[in-house]
Design a protein around this motif. Sequence first.
Motif, PDB file in Angstrom:
ATOM      1  N   THR A  73      11.433  -2.201   0.055  1.00  0.00           N
ATOM      2  CA  THR A  73      10.657  -2.777  -0.827  1.00  0.00           C
ATOM      3  C   THR A  73      10.798  -2.669  -2.374  1.00  0.00           C
ATOM      4  N   GLY A  74      11.591  -1.671  -2.790  1.00  0.00           N
ATOM      5  CA  GLY A  74      11.963  -1.541  -4.121  1.00  0.00           C
ATOM      6  C   GLY A  74      12.311  -0.233  -4.457  1.00  0.00           C
ATOM      7  N   TYR A  75      12.283   0.280  -5.999  1.00  0.00           N
ATOM      8  CA  TYR A  75      12.755   1.300  -6.366  1.00  0.00           C
ATOM      9  C   TYR A  75      11.530   1.848  -7.500  1.00  0.00           C
ATOM     10  N   LEU A  76      11.266   3.185  -7.146  1.00  0.00           N
ATOM     11  CA  LEU A  76      10.216   4.033  -7.929  1.00  0.00           C
ATOM     12  C   LEU A  76      10.847   5.011  -8.998  1.00  0.00           C
ATOM     13  N   THR A  77      10.565   4.960 -10.074  1.00  0.00           N
ATOM     14  CA  THR A  77      11.112   5.850 -11.294  1.00  0.00           C
ATOM     15  C   THR A  77       9.729   6.588 -11.707  1.00  0.00           C
ATOM     16  N   ILE A  78       9.794   8.025 -11.549  1.00  0.00           N
ATOM     17  CA  ILE A  78       8.668   8.936 -11.980  1.00  0.00           C
ATOM     18  C   ILE A  78       9.193   9.945 -12.997  1.00  0.00           C
ATOM     19  N   ALA A  79       8.500  10.093 -13.961  1.00  0.00           N
ATOM     20  CA  ALA A  79       9.041  10.833 -15.127  1.00  0.00           C
ATOM     21  C   ALA A  79       7.777  11.526 -15.831  1.00  0.00           C
ATOM     22  N   ARG A  80       7.898  12.458 -16.499  1.00  0.00           N
ATOM     23  CA  ARG A  80       6.949  13.332 -17.027  1.00  0.00           C
ATOM     24  C   ARG A  80       7.074  13.631 -18.568  1.00  0.00           C
ATOM     25  N   ASN A  81       5.822  13.360 -19.410  1.00  0.00           N
ATOM     26  CA  ASN A  81       5.961  13.658 -21.006  1.00  0.00           C
ATOM     27  C   ASN A  81       5.699  15.079 -21.056  1.00  0.00           C
ATOM     28  N   GLY A 112      -0.092   9.171  -5.523  1.00  0.00           N
ATOM     29  CA  GLY A 112       0.515  10.632  -5.064  1.00  0.00           C
ATOM     30  C   GLY A 112       1.280  11.484  -6.077  1.00  0.00           C
ATOM     31  N   GLU A 113       2.291  10.822  -6.610  1.00  0.00           N
ATOM     32  CA  GLU A 113       3.370  11.319  -7.610  1.00  0.00           C
ATOM     33  C   GLU A 113       2.742  11.647  -8.870  1.00  0.00           C
ATOM     34  N   THR A 114       1.939  10.992  -9.353  1.00  0.00           N
ATOM     35  CA  THR A 114       1.232  11.048 -10.623  1.00  0.00           C
ATOM     36  C   THR A 114      -0.068  11.804 -10.834  1.00  0.00           C
ATOM     37  N   GLY A 115      -0.781  11.984  -9.638  1.00  0.00           N
ATOM     38  CA  GLY A 115      -1.949  12.567  -9.620  1.00  0.00           C
ATOM     39  C   GLY A 115      -3.076  11.817 -10.062  1.00  0.00           C
ATOM     40  N   ILE A 116      -3.183  10.544 -10.210  1.00  0.00           N
ATOM     41  CA  ILE A 116      -4.226   9.706 -10.717  1.00  0.00           C
ATOM     42  C   ILE A 116      -5.592  10.262 -10.211  1.00  0.00           C
ATOM     43  N   ALA A 117      -6.688  10.610 -10.809  1.00  0.00           N
ATOM     44  CA  ALA A 117      -7.893  10.943 -10.575  1.00  0.00           C
ATOM     45  C   ALA A 117      -8.994  10.667 -11.348  1.00  0.00           C
ATOM     46  N   GLN A 118     -10.039  10.917 -11.130  1.00  0.00           N
ATOM     47  CA  GLN A 118     -11.247  10.665 -11.826  1.00  0.00           C
ATOM     48  C   GLN A 118     -11.049  11.149 -13.352  1.00  0.00           C
ATOM     49  N   GLY A 119     -11.687  10.245 -13.974  1.00  0.00           N
ATOM     50  CA  GLY A 119     -11.442  10.655 -15.488  1.00  0.00           C
ATOM     51  C   GLY A 119     -10.128  10.516 -16.192  1.00  0.00           C
ATOM     52  N   ASP A 120      -8.962  10.001 -15.414  1.00  0.00           N
ATOM     53  CA  ASP A 120      -7.809   9.703 -16.148  1.00  0.00           C
ATOM     54  C   ASP A 120      -7.847   8.307 -16.813  1.00  0.00           C
ATOM     55  N   ARG A 121      -7.171   7.853 -17.736  1.00  0.00           N
ATOM     56  CA  ARG A 121      -7.046   6.852 -18.514  1.00  0.00           C
ATOM     57  C   ARG A 121      -5.671   6.260 -18.149  1.00  0.00           C
ATOM     58  N   VAL A 122      -5.503   5.036 -17.631  1.00  0.00           N
ATOM     59  CA  VAL A 122      -4.079   4.389 -17.251  1.00  0.00           C
ATOM     60  C   VAL A 122      -3.802   3.248 -18.004  1.00  0.00           C
ATOM     61  N   LEU A 123      -2.720   3.102 -18.568  1.00  0.00           N
ATOM     62  CA  LEU A 123      -2.051   2.005 -19.154  1.00  0.00           C
ATOM     63  C   LEU A 123      -1.253   1.359 -18.135  1.00  0.00           C
ATOM     64  N   ASP A 124      -1.607   0.115 -17.750  1.00  0.00           N
ATOM     65  CA  ASP A 124      -0.748  -0.709 -16.729  1.00  0.00           C
ATOM     66  C   ASP A 124      -0.341  -1.790 -17.163  1.00  0.00           C
ATOM     67  N   PRO A 156       0.703  -1.313  -0.010  1.00  0.00           N
ATOM     68  CA  PRO A 156       0.084   0.062   0.323  1.00  0.00           C
ATOM     69  C   PRO A 156       0.693   1.227  -0.082  1.00  0.00           C
ATOM     70  N   ARG A 157       1.902   1.315   0.664  1.00  0.00           N
ATOM     71  CA  ARG A 157       2.600   2.569   0.708  1.00  0.00           C
ATOM     72  C   ARG A 157       3.186   2.996  -0.655  1.00  0.00           C
ATOM     73  N   ASP A 158       3.723   1.960  -1.271  1.00  0.00           N
ATOM     74  CA  ASP A 158       4.225   2.096  -2.768  1.00  0.00           C
ATOM     75  C   ASP A 158       3.277   2.694  -3.657  1.00  0.00           C
ATOM     76  N   ILE A 159       2.096   1.993  -3.494  1.00  0.00           N
ATOM     77  CA  ILE A 159       0.883   2.214  -4.223  1.00  0.00           C
ATOM     78  C   ILE A 159       0.210   3.693  -3.959  1.00  0.00           C
ATOM     79  N   GLY A 160       0.434   4.233  -2.808  1.00  0.00           N
ATOM     80  CA  GLY A 160       0.107   5.687  -2.380  1.00  0.00           C
ATOM     81  C   GLY A 160       1.117   6.404  -3.139  1.00  0.00           C
ATOM     82  N   LEU A 161       2.335   6.153  -3.193  1.00  0.00           N
ATOM     83  CA  LEU A 161       3.484   6.907  -3.849  1.00  0.00           C
ATOM     84  C   LEU A 161       3.031   7.221  -5.118  1.00  0.00           C
ATOM     85  N   VAL A 162       2.606   5.976  -6.046  1.00  0.00           N
ATOM     86  CA  VAL A 162       2.411   6.116  -7.413  1.00  0.00           C
ATOM     87  C   VAL A 162       1.344   6.901  -7.654  1.00  0.00           C
TER      88      VAL A 162
END
Length: 263
Positions: free
Chosen positions: A254-262, A99-111, A91-97
């Motif tokens: 638990t791991g390493y998380l890389t965030i980047a923006r287009n 929170g860092e990407t701002g996923i919200a209502q109406g977003d389309r996500v490719l996982d 859960p803590r890593d999911i929270g970072l994902v």
Amino acid sequence: MSGDDIADDAADSETEAESDRVPVLLVRGDREYLVEPGDEMGTDLGVLEVPEDVQSGDTIETHLGDEFQVRRLRGPDLFHHFERTGAPMVPRDIGLVIGETGIAQGDRVLDAGTGTGVLTALMARAGADVVTYEQDADFADVARENMALGGVADDVDVRTGDVLEEIDSLEPSSFDVLTLDTGDAPEMVEHAPDLLVDGGFIAVYSPFIESTREVSETAREVGLANITTRETIQREMQFDERGSRPSTAPVGHTGYLTIARNE
């Protein structure tokens, strides 16, 4: 209407009613059971009969008189009650994902790399429409069942296959966020600028530093911006009569998380 038609309609109605039964949690101390309304469960404290109209906040007694509290299934509970096909993201890593990407209502996500699907489900519960790829067909079937349990089956499209082989079928610039938890993540990062909308985010999770470095280098090569890599580590605190200190029992890293923006 024939007798057969009436019987078919009755069977369909019964199936729909069963599918509409939302599981609840029965909790007593450190005991926690996931059950469906109308079910009966035997425990060492007695038999629990769960009413069809059970609601969160109710109290149910076993036939021996022991009480259990009823709770509705919330996001963090999915980590503990989804059927597992591997180690899910915590859960803590999911929270970072999120929170860092701002996923919200109406977003389309490719996982990519569905696995157990905890991240997938929580992104959908945050309001996103998620397309997720899982290469193992059996794992994909389990993920679909987990999405139904999490109440997000209508918001998640679980696809069986390798997303890299399906790249040409995905509409360019159609995803707000790309999340990756796969061994071939660096190859997927190459396609991020084409798949993401302007300003969209990519989040890559990896347990190994070697692949994490490759992800970061690839992100720079393809022109992504605001690239950051963090180790996800957390220490639980322990308080007792001797004093206060970080606990030595839980896993911190638990791991390493890389965030980047287009851009």
